[in-house]
Scaffold this active site. Sequence first.
Site, PDB file in Angstrom:
ATOM      1  N   GLY A   1       3.967   3.440   6.756  1.00  0.00           N
ATOM      2  CA  GLY A   1       5.180   3.525   7.559  1.00  0.00           C
ATOM      3  C   GLY A   1       6.451   3.451   6.723  1.00  0.00           C
ATOM      4  O   GLY A   1       7.494   3.979   7.125  1.00  0.00           O
TER       5      GLY A   1
ATOM      6  N   GLU B   1       6.982   6.888   5.632  1.00  0.00           N
ATOM      7  CA  GLU B   1       7.344   7.682   6.816  1.00  0.00           C
ATOM      8  C   GLU B   1       8.806   7.455   7.210  1.00  0.00           C
ATOM      9  O   GLU B   1       9.503   8.380   7.619  1.00  0.00           O
ATOM     10  CB  GLU B   1       6.401   7.340   7.981  1.00  0.00           C
TER      11      GLU B   1
ATOM     12  N   GLU C   1      -3.054   4.662   4.938  1.00  0.00           N
ATOM     13  CA  GLU C   1      -3.565   4.288   6.265  1.00  0.00           C
ATOM     14  C   GLU C   1      -5.075   4.490   6.402  1.00  0.00           C
ATOM     15  O   GLU C   1      -5.752   3.720   7.074  1.00  0.00           O
ATOM     16  CB  GLU C   1      -2.852   5.084   7.360  1.00  0.00           C
TER      17      GLU C   1
ATOM     18  N   ALA D   1       3.920  -0.342   7.991  1.00  0.00           N
ATOM     19  CA  ALA D   1       4.019  -1.051   9.260  1.00  0.00           C
ATOM     20  C   ALA D   1       3.503  -2.467   9.029  1.00  0.00           C
ATOM     21  O   ALA D   1       2.804  -2.728   8.050  1.00  0.00           O
ATOM     22  CB  ALA D   1       3.165  -0.337  10.305  1.00  0.00           C
TER      23      ALA D   1
HETATM   24  N1  CAA Z   1       1.748  -5.691   6.815  1.00  0.00           N
HETATM   25  C1  CAA Z   1       1.698  -7.030   6.871  1.00  0.00           C
HETATM   26  N2  CAA Z   1       1.531  -7.807   5.784  1.00  0.00           N
HETATM   27  C2  CAA Z   1       1.410  -7.197   4.595  1.00  0.00           C
HETATM   28  C3  CAA Z   1       1.452  -5.802   4.464  1.00  0.00           C
HETATM   29  C4  CAA Z   1       1.643  -5.029   5.649  1.00  0.00           C
HETATM   30  N3  CAA Z   1       1.721  -3.698   5.610  1.00  0.00           N
HETATM   31  N4  CAA Z   1       1.290  -5.480   3.163  1.00  0.00           N
HETATM   32  C5  CAA Z   1       1.174  -6.631   2.509  1.00  0.00           C
HETATM   33  N5  CAA Z   1       1.247  -7.682   3.356  1.00  0.00           N
HETATM   34  C6  CAA Z   1       1.219  -9.105   3.030  1.00  0.00           C
HETATM   35  C7  CAA Z   1      -0.117  -9.533   2.465  1.00  0.00           C
HETATM   36  O1  CAA Z   1      -1.019  -9.886   3.492  1.00  0.00           O
HETATM   37  C8  CAA Z   1       0.269 -10.717   1.616  1.00  0.00           C
HETATM   38  O2  CAA Z   1       0.462 -11.809   2.473  1.00  0.00           O
HETATM   39  P1  CAA Z   1       0.087 -13.300   1.984  1.00  0.00           P
HETATM   40  O3  CAA Z   1       0.916 -13.548   0.766  1.00  0.00           O
HETATM   41  O4  CAA Z   1       0.447 -14.122   3.165  1.00  0.00           O
HETATM   42  O5  CAA Z   1      -1.376 -13.258   1.689  1.00  0.00           O
HETATM   43  C9  CAA Z   1       1.643 -10.326   1.075  1.00  0.00           C
HETATM   44  O6  CAA Z   1       2.138  -9.310   1.959  1.00  0.00           O
HETATM   45  C10 CAA Z   1       1.618  -9.773  -0.326  1.00  0.00           C
HETATM   46  O7  CAA Z   1       0.642  -8.719  -0.390  1.00  0.00           O
HETATM   47  P2  CAA Z   1      -0.329  -8.563  -1.635  1.00  0.00           P
HETATM   48  O8  CAA Z   1      -0.964  -9.863  -1.961  1.00  0.00           O
HETATM   49  O9  CAA Z   1      -1.213  -7.410  -1.330  1.00  0.00           O
HETATM   50  O10 CAA Z   1       0.714  -8.211  -2.784  1.00  0.00           O
HETATM   51  P3  CAA Z   1       0.565  -7.193  -3.989  1.00  0.00           P
HETATM   52  O11 CAA Z   1       1.823  -7.298  -4.746  1.00  0.00           O
HETATM   53  O12 CAA Z   1      -0.740  -7.402  -4.670  1.00  0.00           O
HETATM   54  O13 CAA Z   1       0.504  -5.742  -3.316  1.00  0.00           O
HETATM   55  C11 CAA Z   1       1.140  -3.969  -1.835  1.00  0.00           C
HETATM   56  C12 CAA Z   1       1.594  -5.229  -2.607  1.00  0.00           C
HETATM   57  C13 CAA Z   1       0.778  -2.860  -2.836  1.00  0.00           C
HETATM   58  C14 CAA Z   1       2.303  -3.526  -0.995  1.00  0.00           C
HETATM   59  C15 CAA Z   1      -0.089  -4.299  -0.977  1.00  0.00           C
HETATM   60  O14 CAA Z   1       0.200  -5.442  -0.215  1.00  0.00           O
HETATM   61  C16 CAA Z   1      -0.515  -3.223  -0.024  1.00  0.00           C
HETATM   62  O15 CAA Z   1      -1.188  -2.291  -0.418  1.00  0.00           O
HETATM   63  N6  CAA Z   1      -0.148  -3.383   1.266  1.00  0.00           N
HETATM   64  C17 CAA Z   1      -0.617  -2.558   2.334  1.00  0.00           C
HETATM   65  C18 CAA Z   1      -0.007  -1.204   2.333  1.00  0.00           C
HETATM   66  C19 CAA Z   1      -0.500  -0.433   3.510  1.00  0.00           C
HETATM   67  O16 CAA Z   1      -1.673  -0.308   3.789  1.00  0.00           O
HETATM   68  N7  CAA Z   1       0.463   0.135   4.253  1.00  0.00           N
HETATM   69  C20 CAA Z   1       0.166   0.924   5.373  1.00  0.00           C
HETATM   70  C21 CAA Z   1       0.249   0.080   6.577  1.00  0.00           C
HETATM   71  S1  CAA Z   1      -0.297   0.947   7.994  1.00  0.00           S
HETATM   72  C22 CAA Z   1       1.014   1.860   8.493  1.00  0.00           C
HETATM   73  O17 CAA Z   1       2.043   1.850   7.923  1.00  0.00           O
HETATM   74  C23 CAA Z   1       0.715   2.637   9.738  1.00  0.00           C
HETATM   75  C24 CAA Z   1       1.736   3.594  10.157  1.00  0.00           C
HETATM   76  O18 CAA Z   1       1.712   4.722   9.772  1.00  0.00           O
HETATM   77  C25 CAA Z   1       2.713   3.239  11.176  1.00  0.00           C
END
Ligand code: CAA
Length: 615
Positions: free
Chosen positions: A105, A108, A128, A66
């Site tokens: 998400g 999911e 999450e 998400a």
């Molecule tokens: N939402 C919004 N922005 C996100 C994001 C997300 N889920 N994941 C990453 N970003 C953004 C980061 O803030 C970053 O932005 P900036 O360049 O502006 O700083 C950019 O994307 C790149 O991210 P990283 O620097 O972390 O890049 P990476 O290559 O080192 O890692 C990744 C990539 C493994 C996907 C890592 O970003 C990550 O772990 N992201 C989060 C994953 C996560 O927690 N997902 C679950 C979300 S909650 C959810 O989904 C709830 C639900 O059930 C509905």
Amino acid sequence: MDQQAGPLRQERHGAVLVLVIDAPPVNALGHALRAALWQAIEAAEADATVGAVLIRAAGRTFPAGADISEFGQPPRAPQLPDLCDRIEACPKPVLAAIHGTALGGGLELALAAHARIARADAMLGLPEVTLGILPGAGGTQRVPRLIGAEQALRLMLTGKPVPAAEALALGLLDGVVEDGLEVAALRLAEGLVGRRLTATRDRREGMRDGAAYQTAVAAARLAQAGARLPAGARIVDCVEAAQLLPIEQGMVFERAAFADLVATPEAAGLRHAFFAERAAARFPEAKAEARPVAQLGVIGAAGSDLALLALQAGCPVVLVEPNRPQLVEALERIAAAQETAVQEGRLTPAARDADWERLTPALGAAALADSDLVLVADAGLLAEAAEAAPPGAVLALTGRGALPDSPRASDIIGLRLVGGRLAELAVGPQTAPEAVATARAVARRLGLLCLRAATPGGIAGRVMLAGRAAVTHLLAQGEAPARVAGALRGFGLPQLAPEAAAEASETGASAGRIIARVLSAMANEGARLLERGIAQRASDIDFALVAGLGFPRWQGGPMFWADQRGLLILRRDLAEWGQEAPEIWAMAPLIADLAAQGGHFADHAAQAGSGQKDA
Ligand code: CAA
């Protein structure tokens, strides 16, 4: 005909409609993308010429979740759980093709499709819990239906992603391909045209052994008892509900738990920490080109911990210490640390022997002639190091304080290890951008997180010291040590608790007052660091405390704490306490300025300059 606009592209390949998610950088499922997917599925359903739908992503990854930046804002339809249900309800087969990281998400969404295929190097996970929430788009209901409670709980409670091969073995995937994902997925989708696949909600593979399911739930519940954060226990409840309730009710149950958790202060703190960590990676020199580093020099016996990290990272190291007994002691420290690692099974004897092959101890700085970056652990040896190191080599001082004057000032930077996990890079007015980039690349290679500071740096340490000074003051004023310790433990800062105080943790009014004293001292010191341009932005200070000194991640950081409470309150408190102990609480002018504008620390614009202002 192909349509190319927005976060979703559509391609037609015969009877297969291919939906290509294209929302850089990580294809997060923000509102525009959700709306486009919804419309595309509706249209596909209505279009008699579409026989199957394939969802894949452009760029580096399948959706990484998400859009976290939308949390805390009013929800906008279509919400992700509804979109997932909509996809699952599509009477035509929907296939998801996964590459990169299908997280939260994103996974999911894939689970709502009727089949899934992934590239072998893909990672799938439900992280999450690391954000203080739970999978809120059907994950807690669909995942256990496919893979059972034990494995579903492992994925959701650890938050750790698993590689595609493991996801296939678990039953989350239907196929894995080494490469050629697009073509393989298209072939598969063509084969699905006209077929009706069982929706994940109607599958039961993971629920065949009801008793094992309940045992796994009970064990997880026990393990969560007394946990500081609520998400784990709510995940267990939802997975239990998946067995006990029809899926529609299970989904409602999950949605309520998600709504509760996402609104907790802990989840807000964890989100802040997530973005603070990423914001810290943005600074003026971040895009400069790092110089290649083949050999690392360390001068000064005190640098043995960094030498060890470098060896563990596979880097050849020259360790120079002119004082022979000190050199021997440094080598002993390295040997002892390795011995422990071998005994604990973290290092094989062969890897230890290879480390020693890469290490060259020396008494004279001349041995640094081939070192591309020299960690100077004794500032008194800087001149010798500067003389011996080749032109262009970076000289990184690991001690505290301002950077000394030197003819090689453009090569000089501070690189201070904070708490074993964080490297604070202290940049001087003359430090070349390439030197900063090189120091950062080396620190990352050593497995460290990085924070840029302007010299003299010391962000995490100074802020923690301010908190410690507040604690000392409270005790001197007669506050009971057990009460102070209890409040600090309750907040998650046991490292500031007075020693030998009782083990209890405390909440309530008196704890709130103690925490306000300590945290306002820390935020005030943080404000001074912002004023002086030592810290670029308030979230960098929070990141430094969380990453370096064990500030509880779910509390976000001292600047976040102050912002949440409101700067007007901070201003009021400091105005009073500053009279009592000005050295701790005399208000940084920045706080008065921001408070007067109704602002927050988060609004304070970065001082892009790299120099020290008044050190
Ligand atoms: N939402 C919004 N922005 C996100 C994001 C997300 N889920 N994941 C990453 N970003 C953004 C980061 O803030 C970053 O932005 P900036 O360049 O502006 O700083 C950019 O994307 C790149 O991210 P990283 O620097 O972390 O890049 P990476 O290559 O080192 O890692 C990744 C990539 C493994 C996907 C890592 O970003 C990550 O772990 N992201 C989060 C994953 C996560 O927690 N997902 C679950 C979300 S909650 C959810 O989904 C709830 C639900 O059930 C509905």
